[in-house]
Design an enzyme around this catalytic site. Structure first.
Site, PDB file in Angstrom:
ATOM      1  N   HIS A   1      -6.469  -3.249   8.907  1.00 11.76           N
ATOM      2  CA  HIS A   1      -6.169  -2.097   8.054  1.00 11.76           C
ATOM      3  C   HIS A   1      -7.324  -1.093   8.010  1.00 11.76           C
ATOM      4  CE1 HIS A   1      -2.235  -1.944   6.474  1.00 11.76           C
ATOM      5  NE2 HIS A   1      -2.563  -1.560   5.259  1.00 11.76           N
TER       6      HIS A   1
ATOM      7  N   TYR B   1      -6.644   3.451  -2.171  1.00 12.69           N
ATOM      8  CA  TYR B   1      -6.405   2.795  -0.892  1.00 12.69           C
ATOM      9  C   TYR B   1      -7.465   3.154   0.140  1.00 12.69           C
ATOM     10  CZ  TYR B   1      -3.837   1.581   3.390  1.00 12.69           C
ATOM     11  OH  TYR B   1      -3.465   1.069   4.608  1.00 12.69           O
TER      12      TYR B   1
ATOM     13  N   ARG C   1       0.173   1.474  10.766  1.00  9.99           N
ATOM     14  CA  ARG C   1      -0.182   0.068  10.586  1.00  9.99           C
ATOM     15  C   ARG C   1      -0.276  -0.586  11.963  1.00  9.99           C
ATOM     16  NH1 ARG C   1       3.686   1.229   6.816  1.00  9.99           N
ATOM     17  NH2 ARG C   1       3.007   1.034   4.652  1.00  9.99           N
TER      18      ARG C   1
ATOM     19  N   LYS D   1       7.250  -2.377   8.234  1.00 11.45           N
ATOM     20  CA  LYS D   1       7.160  -2.747   6.822  1.00 11.45           C
ATOM     21  C   LYS D   1       8.272  -2.122   5.988  1.00 11.45           C
ATOM     22  CE  LYS D   1       4.133  -2.817   2.829  1.00 11.45           C
ATOM     23  NZ  LYS D   1       2.806  -2.512   2.296  1.00 11.45           N
TER      24      LYS D   1
ATOM     25  N   HIS E   1       3.008   6.559   0.182  1.00 10.33           N
ATOM     26  CA  HIS E   1       2.588   6.013  -1.109  1.00 10.33           C
ATOM     27  C   HIS E   1       3.315   6.742  -2.231  1.00 10.33           C
ATOM     28  CE1 HIS E   1      -1.539   4.452   0.525  1.00 10.33           C
ATOM     29  NE2 HIS E   1      -0.539   3.648   0.827  1.00 10.33           N
TER      30      HIS E   1
ATOM     31  N   ARG F   1      -6.248   2.219   9.660  1.00  4.58           N
ATOM     32  CA  ARG F   1      -5.410   3.071   8.811  1.00  4.58           C
ATOM     33  C   ARG F   1      -6.248   3.711   7.698  1.00  4.58           C
ATOM     34  NH1 ARG F   1       0.152   3.640   7.263  1.00  4.58           N
ATOM     35  NH2 ARG F   1       0.518   3.343   5.029  1.00  4.58           N
TER      36      ARG F   1
END
Length: 184
Positions: A130, A165, A43, A67, A156, A133
């Site tokens: 993002h 994603y 990230r 995060k 995930h 990523r």
């Protein structure tokens, strides 16, 4: 308007993005940030806080993800030449991605604004921080088809989340319906 950040899916899209990065006020820093991000899947909040000594000469540094608060190894063996070239005039205590502010590092919002400007130049509204990523994930999956490892890299909880994603689910649905006809 729904903002749906997407990966850069083709080599041409990546080259186009790099074209605009080379025209920023700090092209070397901004280009290396992009290259670093699309090659490890971190990230942006974790990337901008790195110091030179965190990665120079280190094959597999460990970071604490902002995060999640979890320890995470980052795999940067593939970038050792680029890291050495980018950091050769820097000290280990320097920020890897310094800002204009004295002794500060780039902030995620600053990178977001930079990328929004580039997206505008490209006529796109689906690029954000993002994108780095997601670009890593998309190309990793396309090359390896190893969704389980990618799921682990991204932390995930399911393969379906990882595929959605990185935009693979959308691509797969589109490809499966491209020649699908009934009653015609």
């Amino acid at each position: 308007m729904v903002y749906n950040v997407q990966p850069l899916r083709t080599a041409e899209e990546i080259r186009d993005f790099q074209f605009w990065l080379r025209r920023t006020k700090y092209p070397e820093r901004d280009s290396f940030l992009f290259l670093f991000g699309i090659n490890n899947g971190l990230r942006i909040s974790d990337i901008v806080k790195l110091k030179v000594g965190d990665i120079r000469g280190v094959q597999k540094p460990i970071i604490i993800e902002q995060k999640t608060g979890k320890r995470k190894p980052i795999y940067i063996q593939n970038l050792q030449q680029e890291i050495a070239a980018y950091t050769k005039e820097m000290d280990d205590n320097d920020w890897l991605f310094p800002s204009r502010q004295q002794n500060g590092h780039l902030k995620p919002n600053t990178v977001y604004k930079l990328y929004a400007n580039i997206a505008n130049n490209l006529g796109r509204n689906d690029i954000g921080t993002h994108t780095l990523r997601k670009t890593f994930g998309y190309h990793y999956y396309k090359r390896t088809h190893d969704i389980a490892t990618l799921m682990f890299i991204f932390n995930h909880s399911s393969q379906a989340i990882t595929k959605r994603y990185i935009g693979i689910t959308e691509d797969e649905i589109g490809a499966s319906l491209a020649d699908f006809k009934i009653g015609i």
